[in-house]
Write a protein that holds these residues in place. Structure first.
Motif, short mmCIF file in Angstrom:
data_model
loop_
_atom_site.label_atom_id
_atom_site.label_comp_id
_atom_site.label_asym_id
_atom_site.label_seq_id
_atom_site.Cartn_x
_atom_site.Cartn_y
_atom_site.Cartn_z
N GLU A 236 -15.93 -31.43 -36.37
CA GLU A 236 -14.51 -31.65 -36.42
C GLU A 236 -13.94 -31.02 -37.77
O GLU A 236 -12.76 -31.25 -37.97
CB GLU A 236 -14.38 -32.99 -36.63
N THR A 237 -14.49 -29.96 -38.19
CA THR A 237 -13.97 -29.16 -39.20
C THR A 237 -13.61 -28.02 -39.19
O THR A 237 -14.68 -27.11 -38.59
CB THR A 237 -15.02 -29.26 -40.67
N SER A 238 -12.70 -27.21 -39.21
CA SER A 238 -12.37 -25.72 -39.23
C SER A 238 -11.89 -25.34 -40.52
O SER A 238 -11.06 -26.04 -41.38
CB SER A 238 -11.11 -25.72 -38.13
N ILE A 239 -12.31 -24.23 -40.90
CA ILE A 239 -12.03 -23.57 -42.23
C ILE A 239 -11.21 -22.29 -41.97
O ILE A 239 -11.79 -21.45 -41.00
CB ILE A 239 -13.34 -23.35 -43.11
N VAL A 240 -10.12 -22.06 -42.42
CA VAL A 240 -9.22 -20.84 -42.33
C VAL A 240 -9.31 -20.14 -43.65
O VAL A 240 -8.82 -20.80 -44.84
CB VAL A 240 -7.99 -21.18 -41.99
N ILE A 241 -9.63 -18.86 -43.85
CA ILE A 241 -9.68 -18.12 -44.90
C ILE A 241 -8.47 -17.11 -45.24
O ILE A 241 -8.72 -16.15 -44.20
CB ILE A 241 -11.09 -17.45 -45.32
N LYS A 242 -7.60 -17.46 -45.93
CA LYS A 242 -6.23 -16.33 -45.77
C LYS A 242 -6.30 -15.23 -46.78
O LYS A 242 -6.02 -15.34 -47.75
CB LYS A 242 -5.17 -17.37 -45.85
N GLY A 243 -6.83 -14.20 -46.11
CA GLY A 243 -6.94 -13.16 -46.91
C GLY A 243 -8.00 -12.34 -47.04
O GLY A 243 -9.21 -12.93 -46.26
N ASP A 244 -8.46 -11.11 -47.65
CA ASP A 244 -9.63 -10.38 -47.59
C ASP A 244 -10.58 -10.96 -48.68
O ASP A 244 -10.43 -11.32 -49.59
CB ASP A 244 -9.25 -9.09 -48.16
N VAL A 245 -12.07 -11.21 -48.00
CA VAL A 245 -13.18 -11.54 -48.91
C VAL A 245 -14.18 -10.78 -48.73
O VAL A 245 -15.30 -11.13 -48.70
CB VAL A 245 -13.40 -12.97 -48.60
N ALA A 246 -13.94 -9.52 -48.84
CA ALA A 246 -14.97 -8.37 -48.91
C ALA A 246 -16.02 -8.42 -49.90
O ALA A 246 -17.23 -7.78 -49.55
CB ALA A 246 -14.42 -7.00 -48.81
N ARG A 247 -15.67 -9.27 -50.91
CA ARG A 247 -16.71 -9.24 -52.02
C ARG A 247 -17.23 -10.78 -52.18
O ARG A 247 -17.53 -11.13 -53.11
CB ARG A 247 -15.91 -8.72 -53.43
N VAL A 248 -17.27 -11.45 -50.76
CA VAL A 248 -17.79 -12.65 -50.96
C VAL A 248 -18.81 -12.53 -49.76
O VAL A 248 -18.65 -12.14 -48.72
CB VAL A 248 -16.82 -13.77 -50.58
N ILE B 55 -15.05 -21.48 -38.22
CA ILE B 55 -14.46 -20.54 -39.70
C ILE B 55 -13.68 -19.37 -38.96
O ILE B 55 -14.19 -18.55 -38.15
CB ILE B 55 -15.63 -20.02 -40.49
N THR B 56 -12.28 -19.24 -39.49
CA THR B 56 -11.50 -18.16 -39.13
C THR B 56 -11.31 -17.29 -40.45
O THR B 56 -10.74 -17.89 -41.44
CB THR B 56 -10.24 -18.45 -38.52
N ILE B 57 -11.53 -16.26 -40.42
CA ILE B 57 -11.33 -15.34 -41.87
C ILE B 57 -10.35 -14.19 -41.35
O ILE B 57 -10.40 -13.30 -40.53
CB ILE B 57 -12.62 -14.46 -42.16
N GLN B 58 -8.99 -14.29 -42.08
CA GLN B 58 -8.04 -13.71 -41.74
C GLN B 58 -7.98 -12.27 -42.50
O GLN B 58 -7.29 -12.17 -43.35
CB GLN B 58 -6.64 -14.26 -41.85
N VAL C 181 -14.97 -16.42 -36.77
CA VAL C 181 -14.07 -15.36 -36.15
C VAL C 181 -13.64 -14.44 -37.28
O VAL C 181 -12.99 -15.05 -38.23
CB VAL C 181 -12.82 -15.83 -35.41
N VAL C 182 -13.80 -13.20 -37.53
CA VAL C 182 -13.43 -12.26 -38.56
C VAL C 182 -12.54 -11.32 -38.01
O VAL C 182 -12.76 -10.63 -37.14
CB VAL C 182 -14.66 -11.35 -39.17
N GLU C 183 -11.46 -11.49 -38.63
CA GLU C 183 -10.14 -10.56 -38.07
C GLU C 183 -10.15 -9.37 -38.63
O GLU C 183 -9.56 -8.61 -38.00
CB GLU C 183 -8.89 -11.35 -38.30
N GLY C 184 -10.96 -8.94 -39.70
CA GLY C 184 -10.97 -7.63 -40.25
C GLY C 184 -12.44 -7.17 -39.90
O GLY C 184 -13.04 -7.45 -38.86
#
Length: 269
Positions: free
Chosen positions: A64-76, A88-91, A108-111
């Protein structure tokens, strides 16, 4: 599903390892508890809030948990590692080992995604809408068993050693691949919609590889069998005429690996 939004709040110099960013860890936690989860930056253990602003709280369970990351996390690195459920959605783009050893749920990785995406994945869905680098769905260094289950979809291109040591699951690359795709593969399915360069299926003993486009340097241990039409692997369809090969005879007298090469793109084979 209950949504937690993470927004990067600083420029990251030394890469961080953040395998705590997954529904399994966020479930049942308040905003304040999520902020205090520990990530690694070099030898230092630091709270998540040092790198991300947190909005929302975890759901009652990972499912029941969705995580949305708003932004670039190329160094994570290692986001979604070993996750079992949820989404998990990575914008933006993502660093090394996204979804490594993932067992369930959806990422889902949008980049773009860096190397080792879906390493030794066991279940779930990893969807990269951009490109990936090397070792997609591959085995770790020193290991012979790579991805065993689940599905990886890449809308763009991938580079070398896709599905190294693959024993199960499915990898679909809608663009091009480079070298050693399916090396040491013993099961599962790899589909390359575009072109590939060399050593496709090298040392494979089982499983299936489909290359719809042109193969630049064909693997010498592959033996031609016949032609087949309009391939279908449950919900995965590959239309057209394909040349079917078995192999790799360079390592086995009775290999069970199957390589399909698009006929029109590979008339010289």
């Amino acid at each position: 599903m209950t949504e937690v939004v993470l927004t990067p709040n600083t420029e990251i110099d030394i890469k961080i390892e953040a395998d705590v960013i997954k529904p399994d860890e966020f479930a049942g936690k308040s905003k304040e508890e999520i902020e205090q989860l520990i990530v690694w930056q070099g030898p230092d253990k630091l709270p998540l809030k040092n790198f991300f602003d947190v909005k929302g709280q975890g759901g009652s369970s990972a499912e029941e948990t969705s995580i949305v990351i708003k932004g670039d996390v190329a160094r994570v690195k290692m986001i979604g590692a070993e996750m079992t459920a949820g989404k998990i959605t990575i914008q933006g783009s993502i660093g090394l080992k996204v979804g490594a050893e993932m067992k369930g749920g959806e990422i889902v990785v949008e980049g773009d995604a860096d190397s080792w995406a879906g390493t030794e994945m066991k279940g779930g869905l990893l969807h990269v809408k951009g490109n990936t680098v090397d070792h997609l769905g591959c085995a770790y260094r020193g290991s012979w068993k790579g991805m065993t289950g689940g599905r990886i979809v890449v809308d763009g291109n991938a580079q070398s050693q896709i599905g190294g040591g693959l024993t199960g699951g499915e990898i679909i690359v809608n663009g091009n691949a480079e070298n050693f795709c399916g090396i040491r593969q013993s099961g599962g399915l790899i589909v390359i919609r575009g072109n590939a360069i060399r050593a496709i299926g090298a040392e494979m003993s089982g499983g299936t590889i489909v290359v719809e486009g042109h193969i630049t340097n064909f693997t010498p241990g592959m033996q031609y069998e016949d032609e087949q039409y309009d391939l279908c692997f449950e919900d995965i369809e590959c239309g057209g005429v394909f040349k079917r090969f078995t192999g790799d005879f360079a390592i086995s007298k009775k290999p069970k690996g199957i390589l399909y090469a698009g006929k029109e793109a590979n008339l010289e084979l």
